[in-house]
Design a protein around this motif. Structure first.
Motif, PDB file in Angstrom:
ATOM      1  N   GLY A  97      -0.997   2.324  -4.225  1.00  0.00           N
ATOM      2  CA  GLY A  97      -0.366   3.064  -3.202  1.00  0.00           C
ATOM      3  C   GLY A  97      -1.217   4.089  -2.694  1.00  0.00           C
ATOM      4  O   GLY A  97      -2.379   4.362  -3.178  1.00  0.00           O
ATOM      5  N   VAL A  98      -0.974   4.645  -1.562  1.00  0.00           N
ATOM      6  CA  VAL A  98      -1.833   5.673  -1.091  1.00  0.00           C
ATOM      7  C   VAL A  98      -1.837   6.831  -1.884  1.00  0.00           C
ATOM      8  O   VAL A  98      -2.970   7.556  -2.008  1.00  0.00           O
ATOM      9  N   GLU A  99      -1.055   7.107  -2.753  1.00  0.00           N
ATOM     10  CA  GLU A  99      -0.873   8.192  -3.785  1.00  0.00           C
ATOM     11  C   GLU A  99      -1.727   7.700  -4.999  1.00  0.00           C
ATOM     12  O   GLU A  99      -1.511   6.523  -5.336  1.00  0.00           O
ATOM     13  N   SER A 100      -2.353   8.389  -5.707  1.00  0.00           N
ATOM     14  CA  SER A 100      -3.095   8.167  -6.907  1.00  0.00           C
ATOM     15  C   SER A 100      -2.079   8.170  -7.981  1.00  0.00           C
ATOM     16  O   SER A 100      -1.226   8.908  -8.160  1.00  0.00           O
ATOM     17  N   THR A 101      -2.075   7.137  -8.885  1.00  0.00           N
ATOM     18  CA  THR A 101      -1.328   6.666 -10.135  1.00  0.00           C
ATOM     19  C   THR A 101      -2.070   6.571 -11.566  1.00  0.00           C
ATOM     20  O   THR A 101      -3.221   6.197 -11.182  1.00  0.00           O
ATOM     21  N   MET A 102      -1.767   7.133 -12.482  1.00  0.00           N
ATOM     22  CA  MET A 102      -2.401   6.449 -13.625  1.00  0.00           C
ATOM     23  C   MET A 102      -1.088   5.866 -14.589  1.00  0.00           C
ATOM     24  O   MET A 102      -0.117   6.272 -14.583  1.00  0.00           O
TER      25      MET A 102
ATOM     26  N   VAL B 142      -6.770   4.943  -7.563  1.00  0.00           N
ATOM     27  CA  VAL B 142      -7.216   5.894  -6.982  1.00  0.00           C
ATOM     28  C   VAL B 142      -6.547   5.844  -5.396  1.00  0.00           C
ATOM     29  O   VAL B 142      -6.752   4.732  -4.769  1.00  0.00           O
ATOM     30  N   GLY B 143      -6.038   6.841  -5.034  1.00  0.00           N
ATOM     31  CA  GLY B 143      -5.322   6.857  -3.661  1.00  0.00           C
ATOM     32  C   GLY B 143      -6.256   7.609  -2.734  1.00  0.00           C
ATOM     33  O   GLY B 143      -7.254   7.418  -2.843  1.00  0.00           O
ATOM     34  N   ILE B 144      -5.693   8.089  -1.882  1.00  0.00           N
ATOM     35  CA  ILE B 144      -6.221   8.574  -0.285  1.00  0.00           C
ATOM     36  C   ILE B 144      -6.358  10.070  -0.551  1.00  0.00           C
ATOM     37  O   ILE B 144      -7.125  10.509   0.612  1.00  0.00           O
TER      38      ILE B 144
ATOM     39  N   GLY C 255       0.688  -1.261   0.049  1.00  0.00           N
ATOM     40  CA  GLY C 255      -0.136  -0.099  -0.062  1.00  0.00           C
ATOM     41  C   GLY C 255       0.645   1.310   0.101  1.00  0.00           C
ATOM     42  O   GLY C 255       0.140   2.458  -0.037  1.00  0.00           O
ATOM     43  N   HIS C 256       2.200   1.142  -0.065  1.00  0.00           N
ATOM     44  CA  HIS C 256       2.937   2.566   0.162  1.00  0.00           C
ATOM     45  C   HIS C 256       3.994   2.593  -0.900  1.00  0.00           C
ATOM     46  O   HIS C 256       4.797   3.495  -0.919  1.00  0.00           O
ATOM     47  N   SER C 257       3.852   1.673  -1.950  1.00  0.00           N
ATOM     48  CA  SER C 257       4.828   1.897  -3.149  1.00  0.00           C
ATOM     49  C   SER C 257       6.223   1.736  -2.576  1.00  0.00           C
ATOM     50  O   SER C 257       7.188   2.176  -3.248  1.00  0.00           O
ATOM     51  N   ASP C 258       6.560   0.897  -1.888  1.00  0.00           N
ATOM     52  CA  ASP C 258       7.835   0.812  -1.223  1.00  0.00           C
ATOM     53  C   ASP C 258       8.298  -0.676  -0.988  1.00  0.00           C
ATOM     54  O   ASP C 258       9.319  -0.930  -0.082  1.00  0.00           O
ATOM     55  N   ILE C 259       7.332  -1.771  -1.249  1.00  0.00           N
ATOM     56  CA  ILE C 259       7.454  -3.153  -0.905  1.00  0.00           C
ATOM     57  C   ILE C 259       7.245  -3.845  -2.027  1.00  0.00           C
ATOM     58  O   ILE C 259       6.192  -3.643  -2.839  1.00  0.00           O
ATOM     59  N   SER C 260       7.997  -4.975  -2.565  1.00  0.00           N
ATOM     60  CA  SER C 260       7.823  -5.755  -3.506  1.00  0.00           C
ATOM     61  C   SER C 260       7.490  -7.206  -3.028  1.00  0.00           C
ATOM     62  O   SER C 260       8.394  -7.827  -2.213  1.00  0.00           O
ATOM     63  N   ALA C 261       6.450  -7.762  -3.130  1.00  0.00           N
ATOM     64  CA  ALA C 261       5.901  -8.874  -2.426  1.00  0.00           C
ATOM     65  C   ALA C 261       4.883  -9.761  -3.112  1.00  0.00           C
ATOM     66  O   ALA C 261       3.999  -9.185  -3.822  1.00  0.00           O
ATOM     67  N   GLY C 262       4.626 -10.993  -2.530  1.00  0.00           N
ATOM     68  CA  GLY C 262       3.322 -11.590  -3.055  1.00  0.00           C
ATOM     69  C   GLY C 262       2.838 -12.342  -2.119  1.00  0.00           C
ATOM     70  O   GLY C 262       3.775 -12.600  -1.091  1.00  0.00           O
ATOM     71  N   ALA C 263       1.685 -13.122  -2.381  1.00  0.00           N
ATOM     72  CA  ALA C 263       0.988 -13.808  -1.204  1.00  0.00           C
ATOM     73  C   ALA C 263       0.162 -14.808  -1.983  1.00  0.00           C
ATOM     74  O   ALA C 263      -0.441 -14.941  -2.894  1.00  0.00           O
ATOM     75  N   VAL C 264       0.061 -16.049  -1.207  1.00  0.00           N
ATOM     76  CA  VAL C 264      -0.941 -17.160  -1.622  1.00  0.00           C
ATOM     77  C   VAL C 264      -1.639 -17.637  -0.282  1.00  0.00           C
ATOM     78  O   VAL C 264      -0.777 -17.959   0.882  1.00  0.00           O
ATOM     79  N   ALA C 265      -2.939 -17.827  -0.232  1.00  0.00           N
ATOM     80  CA  ALA C 265      -3.598 -18.251   0.741  1.00  0.00           C
ATOM     81  C   ALA C 265      -4.518 -19.382   0.393  1.00  0.00           C
ATOM     82  O   ALA C 265      -5.269 -19.670  -0.632  1.00  0.00           O
TER      83      ALA C 265
END
Length: 388
Positions: free
Chosen positions: A328-333, A363-365, A203-213
């Motif tokens: 991320g919390v910031e809006s991007t296009m 869309v961000g916050i 959520g903050h554009s500073d982490i690269s990760a994946g998850a499986v559940a």
């Protein structure tokens, strides 16, 4: 209070935290060791085995959010999805894959599966009947993505899950765009859920990760493959991800609210040819989205009318960042044709409806009014430049 009865924000904040027994700190300690004792211990820990303390406890948080027995953390979304596929597919097997799909996943299938002797079929559409038509006698897996990237198509999760179960086929879903805040596919019968945790979970554009559940039984198969392929995440990043997820529900709900308003604004704008957002009543799967989603999410896409250059429009933005990735919390296009789906050929992009005028909007916050003003400013300035 049982975890099942705990509220979403409580799960985000407290499930999966590591108690600091020594110093009584308020946050989880970080265990950076890559070497642990092997004799006289309950768990033989090793980073590549996905069972260091930070990995183990963060997996509990993700499993709680996705209503599964267990989870695993990977170094990227592609690591998560590739390990998941390879755990359930081998030479001679066949997979049915939704045609409206993230470009990186499509490219992985097209570029790598032939090396393993794995057959695949992309559906002609994303209705349940399209999946049924693509099933073969050797089909072992059905993979869906809903909402899809970047056209926000909505697939009937329960319909596909029921179809697969009737034929003994395992189902997987990319739940990245929705996040566990907006959608829990396990509740509709899906077997395995994956995320690019780089996105909403981080959520903050500073982490690269994946998850499986998934269930413990399915996860055992994934772990057996993953320990050999080595897609584990560093514990420093695992700790950062756990910290970020404490605000997951708060962030996503604020982003959802902004996205609903912006979708309605764009849908009425003369410079916008079409808006793709399941929260709009005009969306062809709006009712289905209402039935299987808690909210409609913070991702949308739109097409500019002919005569307004998409790249020129993005260069006129001041607040919204023309940037890769999303959530991320910031809006991007970004332009999918130049980024997320650039690995596909023009013909492949045309086949799934990705035009050069299509813009994907994460869309961000920020305050809605400020985002609206930024878009209006960019449209006006691009019009002036285009028609000067």
């Amino acid at each position: 209070m049982s975890k099942k009865k705990q509220g979403l924000n409580t799960i985000c904040t407290h499930v999966g935290e590591i108690k600091d027994e020594q110093f009584k700190g308020a946050v989880s300690p970080i265990y950076l060791s890559t070497s642990y004792e092997f004799d006289g211990v309950d768990v033989k820990r090793y980073p590549r085995y996905f069972n260091t303390p930070n990995q183990e406890f963060l997996a509990k948080k993700i499993a709680a959010l996705e209503h599964t027995e267990t989870a695993m953390i990977f170094s990227s979304g592609m690591a998560a999805i590739s390990h998941m596929f390879l755990a359930f597919l081998q030479k001679g097997d066949h997979i049915v894959v939704q045609n409206t799909l993230y470009g990186g996943t499509s490219n992985f299938i097209r570029e790598e599966f032939h090396k393993y002797g794995i057959d695949y079929t992309f559906t002609n559409g994303y209705a349940v009947s399209d999946f049924e038509a693509a099933i073969q006698s050797n089909t072992k897996l059905i993979h869906i993505e809903t909402p899809s990237n970047p056209l926000l198509t909505i697939t009937d999760i329960k319909g596909v899950a029921d179809l697969a179960k009737s034929k003994g086929i395992v189902t997987t879903i990319d739940n990245t765009f929705a996040s566990p805040v907006n959608q829990n596919p396990i509740d509709f019968g899906i077997d395995i859920v994956m995320h690019s945790a780089t996105k909403y979970l981080g959520g903050h554009s500073d982490i690269s990760a994946g998850a499986v559940a998934s269930s413990a039984a399915h996860m055992d198969r994934i772990w057996n493959v993953s320990k050999n392929l080595g897609g584990n995440l560093s514990d420093m990043t695992v700790w950062m991800l756990e910290r970020s997820m404490k605000t997951l529900a708060l962030r996503v709900k604020a982003q959802n609210k902004n996205a609903r308003k912006l979708a309605k604004f764009l849908d009425k704008h003369e410079a916008i040819a079409r808006v793709y957002y399941p929260g709009l009543k005009s969306h062809p799967e709006h009712q289905l989205a209402k039935e299987q989603m808690h909210d409609f999410g913070a991702m949308l896409s739109f097409e500019l009318v002919d005569g307004i250059d998409a790249m020129a429009f993005m260069k006129q933005l001041n607040l919204i960042k023309p940037s890769m990735s999303l959530a991320g919390v910031e809006s991007t296009m970004l332009l999918p044709s130049k980024t997320s789906h650039s690995l596909l050929t023009q013909e492949q992009r045309d086949a799934v409806g990705i035009s050069d005028q299509l813009i994907r909007f994460s869309v961000g916050i920020e305050t809605f009014r400020d985002l609206k003003i930024d878009i209006e400013h960019a449209i006006i300035n691009t019009k002036t430049t285009s028609f000067a």
